[in-house]
Design an enzyme around this catalytic site. Structure first.
Site, mmCIF file in Angstrom:
data_model
loop_
_atom_site.group_PDB
_atom_site.id
_atom_site.type_symbol
_atom_site.label_atom_id
_atom_site.label_comp_id
_atom_site.label_asym_id
_atom_site.label_seq_id
_atom_site.Cartn_x
_atom_site.Cartn_y
_atom_site.Cartn_z
ATOM 1 N N LYS A 1 -4.009 12.676 -11.407
ATOM 2 C CA LYS A 1 -5.096 13.566 -11.773
ATOM 3 C C LYS A 1 -6.178 12.834 -12.571
ATOM 4 C CE LYS A 1 -1.590 17.088 -12.584
ATOM 5 N NZ LYS A 1 -0.845 17.765 -13.651
ATOM 6 N N ASP B 1 -8.770 6.019 -12.598
ATOM 7 C CA ASP B 1 -9.138 6.287 -13.985
ATOM 8 C C ASP B 1 -9.070 5.004 -14.810
ATOM 9 O OD1 ASP B 1 -6.359 6.137 -13.784
ATOM 10 O OD2 ASP B 1 -5.964 7.974 -14.897
ATOM 11 N N ASP C 1 -4.189 -0.393 -15.854
ATOM 12 C CA ASP C 1 -3.408 -0.768 -17.031
ATOM 13 C C ASP C 1 -2.476 -1.920 -16.629
ATOM 14 O OD1 ASP C 1 -2.339 -0.371 -19.669
ATOM 15 O OD2 ASP C 1 -0.792 0.940 -18.886
ATOM 16 N N ILE D 1 -5.840 5.835 -24.779
ATOM 17 C CA ILE D 1 -7.031 6.675 -24.870
ATOM 18 C C ILE D 1 -6.849 7.956 -24.053
ATOM 19 C CG2 ILE D 1 -8.681 4.835 -25.409
ATOM 20 C CD1 ILE D 1 -9.317 4.629 -22.409
ATOM 21 N N ASP E 1 -4.951 11.728 -19.898
ATOM 22 C CA ASP E 1 -4.124 12.673 -20.658
ATOM 23 C C ASP E 1 -3.117 11.989 -21.566
ATOM 24 O OD1 ASP E 1 -2.429 11.681 -18.466
ATOM 25 O OD2 ASP E 1 -1.023 13.229 -19.108
HETATM 26 P P1 IMP Z 1 -1.042 1.240 -14.176
HETATM 27 O O1 IMP Z 1 -0.114 0.835 -15.288
HETATM 28 O O2 IMP Z 1 -2.168 0.257 -13.998
HETATM 29 O O3 IMP Z 1 -0.264 1.448 -12.904
HETATM 30 O O4 IMP Z 1 -1.688 2.604 -14.582
HETATM 31 C C1 IMP Z 1 -0.973 3.794 -14.402
HETATM 32 C C2 IMP Z 1 -1.678 5.002 -14.915
HETATM 33 O O5 IMP Z 1 -1.336 5.166 -16.272
HETATM 34 C C3 IMP Z 1 -3.187 5.056 -14.950
HETATM 35 O O6 IMP Z 1 -3.761 5.360 -13.706
HETATM 36 C C4 IMP Z 1 -3.390 6.191 -15.931
HETATM 37 O O7 IMP Z 1 -3.277 7.435 -15.282
HETATM 38 C C5 IMP Z 1 -2.249 5.964 -16.906
HETATM 39 N N1 IMP Z 1 -2.734 5.308 -18.139
HETATM 40 C C6 IMP Z 1 -2.749 4.002 -18.442
HETATM 41 N N2 IMP Z 1 -3.290 3.782 -19.661
HETATM 42 C C7 IMP Z 1 -3.638 4.996 -20.131
HETATM 43 C C8 IMP Z 1 -4.265 5.459 -21.348
HETATM 44 O O8 IMP Z 1 -4.643 4.714 -22.267
HETATM 45 N N3 IMP Z 1 -4.426 6.805 -21.448
HETATM 46 C C9 IMP Z 1 -4.051 7.689 -20.495
HETATM 47 N N4 IMP Z 1 -3.491 7.295 -19.340
HETATM 48 C C10 IMP Z 1 -3.266 5.974 -19.162
HETATM 49 MG MG MG Z 2 -4.134 6.871 -12.460
#
Ligand code: IMP
Ligand code: MG
Length: 179
Positions: free
Chosen positions: A42, A99, A102, A152, A158
């Site tokens: 989302k 979004d 990470d 954040i 969220d």
């Molecule tokens: P990934 O670790 O790059 O696979 O990211 C996974 C997902 O974690 C992102 O798409 C976000 O939805 C969530 N996420 C990562 N960092 C944050 C943050 O600081 N705040 C909120 N959601 C986060």
């Molecule tokens: Mg995401």
């Protein structure tokens, strides 16, 4: 400001400016083409809606849900597909809208999936980038804001499914995590 927010890190105005710049970048890249823009739900929904409306190039839209987080703030391995696209992306120029990048696991998952389904091209645009947290070697083609190793919320992001509708991006008060 919301009572649970300790400080605002990105204002509504700053977001608007960056969305405009991202839309211009996409317009240059996709002029005369017929791309399909995919929102990873989302978290990217606010950015996605603002971005596609700021673009001059007409795009088709579709949605996909990945799950890698429970209710906490720590990523848990390989993201699963919770809801799939309805579009056949074979032969299509795909714009993936995220979004935040990470660990990078979600982006790798989406890229491999869409390229594997025969997308003609894959372009990833993200609102936020947290390069210090990367576990896999991947980068979005366009990133609006680089952020540090801080959790954040707001503008789609969220904590335990809350704060997504804040129009700015902020850092939560410590006591919210420690509850
Ligand atoms: P990934 O670790 O790059 O696979 O990211 C996974 C997902 O974690 C992102 O798409 C976000 O939805 C969530 N996420 C990562 N960092 C944050 C943050 O600081 N705040 C909120 N959601 C986060
Ligand atoms: Mg995401």
């Amino acid at each position: 400001m919301h009572k649970d927010i300790q400080s605002i890190v990105i204002t509504e105005d700053e977001i608007k400016q960056k969305v405009k710049a991202a839309a211009e970048w996409l317009d240059k890249r996709f002029a005369g083409k017929d791309p399909v823009a995919i929102s990873v739900l989302k978290g990217s929904v606010m950015f996605f809606c603002d971005l596609v409306r700021a673009m001059q190039t007409p795009v088709q839209i579709d949605f996909m849900t990945l799950s890698s987080y429970g209710s906490g703030s720590v990523s848990t391995g390989v993201p699963k597909i919770v809801m799939d696209l309805s579009t056949n992306v074979a032969g299509r120029d795909v714009i993936l809208v995220e979004d935040i990048v990470d660990s990078g696991n979600s982006l790798v998952r989406m890229r491999d999936l869409l390229v594997g389904r025969g997308a003609a091209s894959f372009t990833a645009v993200t609102m936020f980038d947290k390069p210090s947290r990367r576990q896999v070697d991947i980068k979005a083609d366009y990133s609006c804001f680089e952020v540090g190793d801080e959790f954040i919320v707001g503008y789609g992001l969220d904590y335990a499914q809350r704060y997504r509708t804040l129009p700015y991006v902020g850092i939560l008060k410590r006591e919210i995590y420690e509850k």
